[in-house]
Scaffold this motif. Structure first.
Motif, PDB file in Angstrom:
ATOM      1  N   VAL A  67      32.460  39.510 -14.190  1.00  0.00           N
ATOM      2  CA  VAL A  67      31.598  38.529 -13.543  1.00  0.00           C
ATOM      3  C   VAL A  67      32.486  37.521 -12.836  1.00  0.00           C
ATOM      4  O   VAL A  67      33.264  36.807 -13.485  1.00  0.00           O
ATOM      5  CB  VAL A  67      30.683  37.825 -14.577  1.00  0.00           C
ATOM      6  CG1 VAL A  67      29.804  36.798 -13.899  1.00  0.00           C
ATOM      7  CG2 VAL A  67      29.851  38.846 -15.318  1.00  0.00           C
ATOM      8  N   ALA A  68      32.403  37.491 -11.525  1.00  0.00           N
ATOM      9  CA  ALA A  68      33.233  36.581 -10.734  1.00  0.00           C
ATOM     10  C   ALA A  68      32.595  35.198 -10.696  1.00  0.00           C
ATOM     11  O   ALA A  68      31.373  35.057 -10.679  1.00  0.00           O
ATOM     12  CB  ALA A  68      33.389  37.113  -9.315  1.00  0.00           C
ATOM     13  N   ASP A  69      33.448  34.209 -10.680  1.00  0.00           N
ATOM     14  CA  ASP A  69      33.006  32.827 -10.536  1.00  0.00           C
ATOM     15  C   ASP A  69      32.381  32.653  -9.148  1.00  0.00           C
ATOM     16  O   ASP A  69      32.677  33.410  -8.219  1.00  0.00           O
ATOM     17  CB  ASP A  69      34.215  31.903 -10.686  1.00  0.00           C
ATOM     18  CG  ASP A  69      33.846  30.433 -10.613  1.00  0.00           C
ATOM     19  OD1 ASP A  69      32.765  30.067 -11.092  1.00  0.00           O
ATOM     20  OD2 ASP A  69      34.651  29.645 -10.071  1.00  0.00           O
ATOM     21  N   ARG A  70      31.527  31.664  -9.015  1.00  0.00           N
ATOM     22  CA  ARG A  70      30.848  31.444  -7.742  1.00  0.00           C
ATOM     23  C   ARG A  70      31.836  31.205  -6.601  1.00  0.00           C
ATOM     24  O   ARG A  70      31.626  31.621  -5.475  1.00  0.00           O
ATOM     25  CB  ARG A  70      29.910  30.247  -7.883  1.00  0.00           C
ATOM     26  CG  ARG A  70      29.181  29.907  -6.617  1.00  0.00           C
ATOM     27  CD  ARG A  70      28.249  28.756  -6.831  1.00  0.00           C
ATOM     28  NE  ARG A  70      27.544  28.445  -5.602  1.00  0.00           N
ATOM     29  CZ  ARG A  70      26.692  27.463  -5.475  1.00  0.00           C
ATOM     30  NH1 ARG A  70      26.413  26.709  -6.481  1.00  0.00           N
ATOM     31  NH2 ARG A  70      26.100  27.237  -4.334  1.00  0.00           N
ATOM     32  N   TRP A  71      32.918  30.534  -6.864  1.00  0.00           N
ATOM     33  CA  TRP A  71      33.873  30.167  -5.825  1.00  0.00           C
ATOM     34  C   TRP A  71      35.112  31.060  -5.834  1.00  0.00           C
ATOM     35  O   TRP A  71      36.121  30.721  -5.251  1.00  0.00           O
ATOM     36  CB  TRP A  71      34.270  28.701  -5.988  1.00  0.00           C
ATOM     37  CG  TRP A  71      33.093  27.810  -5.938  1.00  0.00           C
ATOM     38  CD1 TRP A  71      32.560  27.100  -6.971  1.00  0.00           C
ATOM     39  CD2 TRP A  71      32.253  27.543  -4.812  1.00  0.00           C
ATOM     40  NE1 TRP A  71      31.458  26.407  -6.562  1.00  0.00           N
ATOM     41  CE2 TRP A  71      31.242  26.662  -5.242  1.00  0.00           C
ATOM     42  CE3 TRP A  71      32.237  27.967  -3.489  1.00  0.00           C
ATOM     43  CZ2 TRP A  71      30.251  26.197  -4.391  1.00  0.00           C
ATOM     44  CZ3 TRP A  71      31.247  27.496  -2.650  1.00  0.00           C
ATOM     45  CH2 TRP A  71      30.284  26.627  -3.097  1.00  0.00           C
ATOM     46  N   PHE A  72      35.065  32.211  -6.465  1.00  0.00           N
ATOM     47  CA  PHE A  72      36.188  33.131  -6.487  1.00  0.00           C
ATOM     48  C   PHE A  72      36.416  33.682  -5.078  1.00  0.00           C
ATOM     49  O   PHE A  72      35.483  34.184  -4.445  1.00  0.00           O
ATOM     50  CB  PHE A  72      35.913  34.272  -7.458  1.00  0.00           C
ATOM     51  CG  PHE A  72      37.026  35.270  -7.556  1.00  0.00           C
ATOM     52  CD1 PHE A  72      38.188  34.956  -8.236  1.00  0.00           C
ATOM     53  CD2 PHE A  72      36.922  36.512  -6.954  1.00  0.00           C
ATOM     54  CE1 PHE A  72      39.221  35.868  -8.331  1.00  0.00           C
ATOM     55  CE2 PHE A  72      37.946  37.433  -7.037  1.00  0.00           C
ATOM     56  CZ  PHE A  72      39.102  37.096  -7.725  1.00  0.00           C
TER      57      PHE A  72
END
Length: 104
Positions: A67-72
């Motif tokens: 699960v990638a962070d929103r700002w990745f």
């Protein structure tokens, strides 16, 4: 005031019935698209439930769910070496790694 409340209740009931309508449109005679029914079903479940099911199915298949962070910065990161480009304009659609010649 009592008659105003009664009218408001009738109006709200009519709006709820119109939003649940599944038959053809009265004006055009077309049936609603199946796409919207599916989208409503996904929206009703909520994203938490969707994430829970994805995690369960990934574990069941022996996969890892990342699960990638929103700002990745996924669009600015090289898949091979992991180098991140500092500036990438929105008009640029392709990303070529500049960290070395081995990536691509």
């Amino acid at each position: 005031m009592a008659s105003h409340d009664k009218v408001q209740r009738k109006l709200r009931r009519a709006q709820r019935q119109a939003s649940r309508r599944t038959g053809p449109d009265r004006r055009t005679g077309q049936m609603p698209s199946d796409r919207w029914r599916k989208a409503r079903a996904v929206a009703d479940t909520g994203m938490g439930e969707v994430c829970r099911q994805l995690d369960y199915k990934a574990t069941w298949k022996g996969r890892a769910l990342v699960v990638a962070d929103r700002w990745f910065p996924s669009s600015k990161t090289c898949n091979d070496c992991g180098a991140v480009k500092a500036k990438l304009r929105l008009s640029q659609r392709t990303f070529a790694c500049e960290a070395g010649g081995a990536c691509g």
